[in-house]
Motif scaffolding. Structure first.
Motif, PDB file in Angstrom:
ATOM      1  N   SER A 113       0.854  -1.183   0.000  1.00 16.77           N
ATOM      2  CA  SER A 113       0.000   0.000   0.000  1.00 16.77           C
ATOM      3  C   SER A 113       0.894   1.238   0.000  1.00 16.77           C
ATOM      4  O   SER A 113       1.709   1.413   0.896  1.00 16.77           O
ATOM      5  N   VAL A 114       0.748   2.068  -1.026  1.00 14.34           N
ATOM      6  CA  VAL A 114       1.584   3.266  -1.150  1.00 14.34           C
ATOM      7  C   VAL A 114       0.699   4.507  -1.076  1.00 14.34           C
ATOM      8  O   VAL A 114      -0.241   4.651  -1.864  1.00 14.34           O
ATOM      9  N   THR A 115       1.009   5.378  -0.118  1.00 14.71           N
ATOM     10  CA  THR A 115       0.256   6.617   0.040  1.00 14.71           C
ATOM     11  C   THR A 115       1.219   7.795   0.115  1.00 14.71           C
ATOM     12  O   THR A 115       2.388   7.631   0.452  1.00 14.71           O
ATOM     13  N   ALA A 116       0.685   8.976  -0.208  1.00 18.07           N
ATOM     14  CA  ALA A 116       1.491  10.196  -0.144  1.00 18.07           C
ATOM     15  C   ALA A 116       0.658  11.320   0.446  1.00 18.07           C
ATOM     16  O   ALA A 116      -0.434  11.602  -0.040  1.00 18.07           O
ATOM     17  N   GLU A 117       1.181  11.931   1.477  1.00 11.95           N
ATOM     18  CA  GLU A 117       0.552  13.108   2.068  1.00 11.95           C
ATOM     19  C   GLU A 117       1.069  14.327   1.318  1.00 11.95           C
ATOM     20  O   GLU A 117       2.264  14.436   1.064  1.00 11.95           O
TER      21      GLU A 117
END
Length: 71
Positions: free
Chosen positions: A2-6
């Motif tokens: 799971s790859v997320t970016a703020e």
């Protein structure tokens, strides 16, 4: 993985290869072992740079990033 970016979206790279999907994204079909996840978006920097993720069979790994606009 799971790859997320703020702080916005960015293109995802796995072991130096462009995935073709922006964040957020769930990467499937990755073999167990260590993989380098990095994000790229023109005009932005990624706090801390690339991350190494250790993928274990049957488990979900996560990589979270923080993007900052270049000044």
């Amino acid at each position: 993985i799971s790859v997320t970016a703020e702080g916005g979206w960015a293109e995802i790279y796995v072991d130096g290869d462009k995935l073709g999907h922006p964040t957020p994204w769930l990467i499937t079909g990755v073999l167990p072992g260590k993989h380098e996840i990095s994000l790229v978006r023109e005009g932005f920097t990624v706090d801390g740079g690339a991350k190494t993720v250790n993928v274990k069979a049957g488990q979900e790994a996560r990589a979270s990033f923080k993007l900052k606009a270049k000044k």
